[in-house]
Write a protein that holds these residues in place. Sequence first.
Motif, PDB file in Angstrom:
ATOM      1  N   VAL A 357      37.007  38.275  49.534  1.00 18.16           N
ATOM      2  CA  VAL A 357      37.588  38.082  50.860  1.00 18.16           C
ATOM      3  C   VAL A 357      36.534  37.579  51.841  1.00 18.16           C
ATOM      4  O   VAL A 357      35.415  38.101  51.900  1.00 18.16           O
ATOM      5  N   ARG A 358      36.924  36.562  52.581  1.00 18.64           N
ATOM      6  CA  ARG A 358      36.120  36.067  53.701  1.00 18.64           C
ATOM      7  C   ARG A 358      36.755  36.582  54.995  1.00 18.64           C
ATOM      8  O   ARG A 358      37.956  36.419  55.207  1.00 18.64           O
ATOM      9  N   THR A 359      35.965  37.209  55.855  1.00 22.29           N
ATOM     10  CA  THR A 359      36.451  37.715  57.133  1.00 22.29           C
ATOM     11  C   THR A 359      35.800  36.930  58.264  1.00 22.29           C
ATOM     12  O   THR A 359      34.570  36.882  58.357  1.00 22.29           O
ATOM     13  N   VAL A 360      36.625  36.310  59.082  1.00 21.55           N
ATOM     14  CA  VAL A 360      36.146  35.478  60.182  1.00 21.55           C
ATOM     15  C   VAL A 360      36.537  36.129  61.503  1.00 21.55           C
ATOM     16  O   VAL A 360      37.688  36.513  61.702  1.00 21.55           O
ATOM     17  N   SER A 361      35.563  36.281  62.396  1.00 16.65           N
ATOM     18  CA  SER A 361      35.827  36.924  63.681  1.00 16.65           C
ATOM     19  C   SER A 361      34.981  36.281  64.769  1.00 16.65           C
ATOM     20  O   SER A 361      34.233  35.326  64.523  1.00 16.65           O
ATOM     21  N   ASP A 362      35.114  36.812  65.966  1.00 20.34           N
ATOM     22  CA  ASP A 362      34.324  36.339  67.109  1.00 20.34           C
ATOM     23  C   ASP A 362      34.480  34.834  67.304  1.00 20.34           C
ATOM     24  O   ASP A 362      33.501  34.110  67.489  1.00 20.34           O
ATOM     25  N   GLY A 363      35.735  34.408  67.244  1.00 20.51           N
ATOM     26  CA  GLY A 363      36.000  33.000  67.485  1.00 20.51           C
ATOM     27  C   GLY A 363      35.386  32.073  66.460  1.00 20.51           C
ATOM     28  O   GLY A 363      35.104  30.905  66.754  1.00 20.51           O
ATOM     29  N   GLY A 364      35.206  32.568  65.249  1.00 20.29           N
ATOM     30  CA  GLY A 364      34.626  31.747  64.191  1.00 20.29           C
ATOM     31  C   GLY A 364      33.123  31.812  64.127  1.00 20.29           C
ATOM     32  O   GLY A 364      32.509  31.182  63.250  1.00 20.29           O
ATOM     33  N   ARG A 365      32.517  32.572  65.022  1.00 22.96           N
ATOM     34  CA  ARG A 365      31.052  32.637  65.052  1.00 22.96           C
ATOM     35  C   ARG A 365      30.482  33.671  64.086  1.00 22.96           C
ATOM     36  O   ARG A 365      29.279  33.691  63.840  1.00 22.96           O
ATOM     37  N   SER A 366      31.331  34.549  63.561  1.00 28.41           N
ATOM     38  CA  SER A 366      30.881  35.576  62.629  1.00 28.41           C
ATOM     39  C   SER A 366      31.721  35.521  61.356  1.00 28.41           C
ATOM     40  O   SER A 366      32.955  35.506  61.435  1.00 28.41           O
ATOM     41  N   THR A 367      31.045  35.468  60.209  1.00 29.09           N
ATOM     42  CA  THR A 367      31.736  35.402  58.922  1.00 29.09           C
ATOM     43  C   THR A 367      31.104  36.391  57.951  1.00 29.09           C
ATOM     44  O   THR A 367      29.871  36.462  57.838  1.00 29.09           O
ATOM     45  N   GLY A 368      31.945  37.160  57.293  1.00 31.27           N
ATOM     46  CA  GLY A 368      31.458  38.121  56.304  1.00 31.27           C
ATOM     47  C   GLY A 368      32.199  37.966  54.992  1.00 31.27           C
ATOM     48  O   GLY A 368      33.280  37.362  54.933  1.00 31.27           O
ATOM     49  N   TYR A 369      31.611  38.518  53.921  1.00 34.98           N
ATOM     50  CA  TYR A 369      32.209  38.410  52.586  1.00 34.98           C
ATOM     51  C   TYR A 369      32.143  39.769  51.903  1.00 34.98           C
ATOM     52  O   TYR A 369      31.146  40.478  52.000  1.00 34.98           O
ATOM     53  N   ASP A 370      33.222  40.102  51.208  1.00 33.34           N
ATOM     54  CA  ASP A 370      33.221  41.376  50.488  1.00 33.34           C
ATOM     55  C   ASP A 370      34.189  41.307  49.318  1.00 33.34           C
ATOM     56  O   ASP A 370      35.069  40.435  49.258  1.00 33.34           O
ATOM     57  N   LEU A 371      34.009  42.239  48.391  1.00 33.39           N
ATOM     58  CA  LEU A 371      34.879  42.350  47.233  1.00 33.39           C
ATOM     59  C   LEU A 371      35.903  43.452  47.477  1.00 33.39           C
ATOM     60  O   LEU A 371      35.542  44.563  47.880  1.00 33.39           O
ATOM     61  N   GLU A 372      37.160  43.147  47.266  1.00 40.70           N
ATOM     62  CA  GLU A 372      38.223  44.142  47.370  1.00 40.70           C
ATOM     63  C   GLU A 372      38.774  44.374  45.964  1.00 40.70           C
ATOM     64  O   GLU A 372      39.525  43.554  45.424  1.00 40.70           O
ATOM     65  N   PHE A 373      38.359  45.474  45.359  1.00 40.44           N
ATOM     66  CA  PHE A 373      38.721  45.770  43.983  1.00 40.44           C
ATOM     67  C   PHE A 373      40.115  46.375  43.883  1.00 40.44           C
ATOM     68  O   PHE A 373      40.569  47.096  44.790  1.00 40.44           O
ATOM     69  N   ASP A 374      40.777  46.094  42.784  1.00 39.17           N
ATOM     70  CA  ASP A 374      42.043  46.732  42.445  1.00 39.17           C
ATOM     71  C   ASP A 374      41.698  48.004  41.677  1.00 39.17           C
ATOM     72  O   ASP A 374      41.581  47.996  40.453  1.00 39.17           O
ATOM     73  N   HIS A 375      41.511  49.090  42.401  1.00 38.19           N
ATOM     74  CA  HIS A 375      41.072  50.342  41.785  1.00 38.19           C
ATOM     75  C   HIS A 375      42.064  50.830  40.732  1.00 38.19           C
ATOM     76  O   HIS A 375      41.659  51.299  39.652  1.00 38.19           O
ATOM     77  N   GLU A 376      43.350  50.727  41.030  1.00 40.24           N
ATOM     78  CA  GLU A 376      44.354  51.186  40.072  1.00 40.24           C
ATOM     79  C   GLU A 376      44.302  50.349  38.803  1.00 40.24           C
ATOM     80  O   GLU A 376      44.362  50.871  37.691  1.00 40.24           O
ATOM     81  N   GLY A 377      44.159  49.031  38.969  1.00 42.97           N
ATOM     82  CA  GLY A 377      44.084  48.154  37.805  1.00 42.97           C
ATOM     83  C   GLY A 377      42.847  48.432  36.962  1.00 42.97           C
ATOM     84  O   GLY A 377      42.903  48.386  35.721  1.00 42.97           O
ATOM     85  N   ILE A 378      41.733  48.732  37.606  1.00 38.41           N
ATOM     86  CA  ILE A 378      40.497  49.030  36.880  1.00 38.41           C
ATOM     87  C   ILE A 378      40.638  50.314  36.084  1.00 38.41           C
ATOM     88  O   ILE A 378      40.231  50.395  34.917  1.00 38.41           O
ATOM     89  N   GLU A 379      41.233  51.333  36.708  1.00 37.92           N
ATOM     90  CA  GLU A 379      41.407  52.604  35.997  1.00 37.92           C
ATOM     91  C   GLU A 379      42.388  52.450  34.839  1.00 37.92           C
ATOM     92  O   GLU A 379      42.195  53.044  33.766  1.00 37.92           O
ATOM     93  N   GLU A 380      43.423  51.650  35.017  1.00 40.72           N
ATOM     94  CA  GLU A 380      44.374  51.424  33.933  1.00 40.72           C
ATOM     95  C   GLU A 380      43.700  50.693  32.774  1.00 40.72           C
ATOM     96  O   GLU A 380      43.929  51.012  31.601  1.00 40.72           O
ATOM     97  N   PHE A 381      42.870  49.724  33.100  1.00 39.71           N
ATOM     98  CA  PHE A 381      42.188  48.973  32.055  1.00 39.71           C
ATOM     99  C   PHE A 381      41.204  49.876  31.313  1.00 39.71           C
ATOM    100  O   PHE A 381      41.102  49.826  30.079  1.00 39.71           O
ATOM    101  N   THR A 382      40.481  50.719  32.054  1.00 34.66           N
ATOM    102  CA  THR A 382      39.558  51.662  31.424  1.00 34.66           C
ATOM    103  C   THR A 382      40.306  52.620  30.508  1.00 34.66           C
ATOM    104  O   THR A 382      39.840  52.925  29.397  1.00 34.66           O
TER     105      THR A 382
END
Length: 422
Positions: A357-382
């Motif tokens: 996910v890319r998060t854009v704020s402050d009128g486009g002057r600030s950009t961040g990146y992060d991972l949003e995991f599917d916790h339920e899917g990971i536990e099911e796969f495990t």
Amino acid sequence: MTVENMPVSYDFHGDEPFTTPFRDIKPEDIHVYLDLDTKVGKNTCGQKCTHCWFVNYEKVYDKSFAMEEGPLILAGLRSHGYHVYPRYVDSFAYGGEFMRIYGPANNREFRQEDDHKPTETMEKGDAWTSGRPLLGDDYLELLDLARESGYGTISITYHGVIDEDLRVVDDGSYPIKGVFSGADTEKVLRRIDEYNERHRAGLLSDAEPSDAFRVNIGVTIGRHNHGRESLERYARYFNGLGVDTVRFNSFSDHGGRHPGLQLSREETEQAYRDFKWLHENVELNFQLGVSEDFGTFGIRVMGFPGHVGWCRAGRQLFAVIPARETVLSESGGVRREKIGDIVGCVNTFEPHLGILVRTVSDGGRSTGYDLEFDHEGIEEFTARRLSGVYRDGCFARELSEELELVSRVPRRRRLPLVETTS
């Protein structure tokens, strides 16, 4: 009498027990392969191997993040604590542009012994290449760039069969098509050796003798070249070429074009016994390495730590691949955009386990990146792994068969099956 060789190296991407809830695994213990560019061909690796995962899976075929955004994504994910490995088809792609941008990257973690000691490959950057870019007229400039960028190792994928006279068979019979030939790899190795000699002779004023490149070789083992006699030939052949590491990996039939080349369970078990015999009985001038993609059937003979072979993909190892950008939400001056997918197996790109996910704020002057995991899917796969749905520590083949990944190869890129024999 057992000979004394360097410890056998293995892949390492964590050793948290599978029973540990995913939410309790810290970002610092999660490894991420960031697939910045998956384009194959003239400007990157110079090849189009018939078994290449970047060719055979539509979700990663001919994809890339914008060149200027890649470093921002990398920095953003690392700021959260993740171990991120920027990955591209070839380190020398686009005339070395990735080296200029990302500096001395490593393509994965190589460890040895019971205490997970990093191998010498991990001391500096590890440039991964088909070898083709270094066969061009600008190879000296590319090697200079690699050295100046902080790379200490060049890793080359080797495709060739060795005959009884320890010469590469170069008659066009090698069954995997589109690869860089073993004979051409010899030419590249001579170029690297000549380059290193210039350092040892002090002919480059801005370089130290220690700047000479190590060379790692990766050899794909399938039914076309397995067996103790074949492995011993590789060992003696590479002893004579002066390389530093020879790492064997197991052939995987991405695309379904070489169904006769994949090792059976029994052949994999024998391969481990052969690796053990090779390490104990043949004096090696290089470090022997074994890829985790051989899985766990027969691995105990190697004497590795217990977790080795049990791939952490989908728990402590993930790939992030480019995806069509979509707006997830927008409110209060903050816009969240999906720009990538998180997948488990870094070679088959399944299952889907979250988004980048890319998060854009402050009128486009600030950009961040992060991972949003599917916790339920990971536990099911495990849970599927723990319950024995997937029996092998490398689950790629079982997952591929379950999801019928071969049938998903786009028709426009399918080639006729290649008949092979054991």
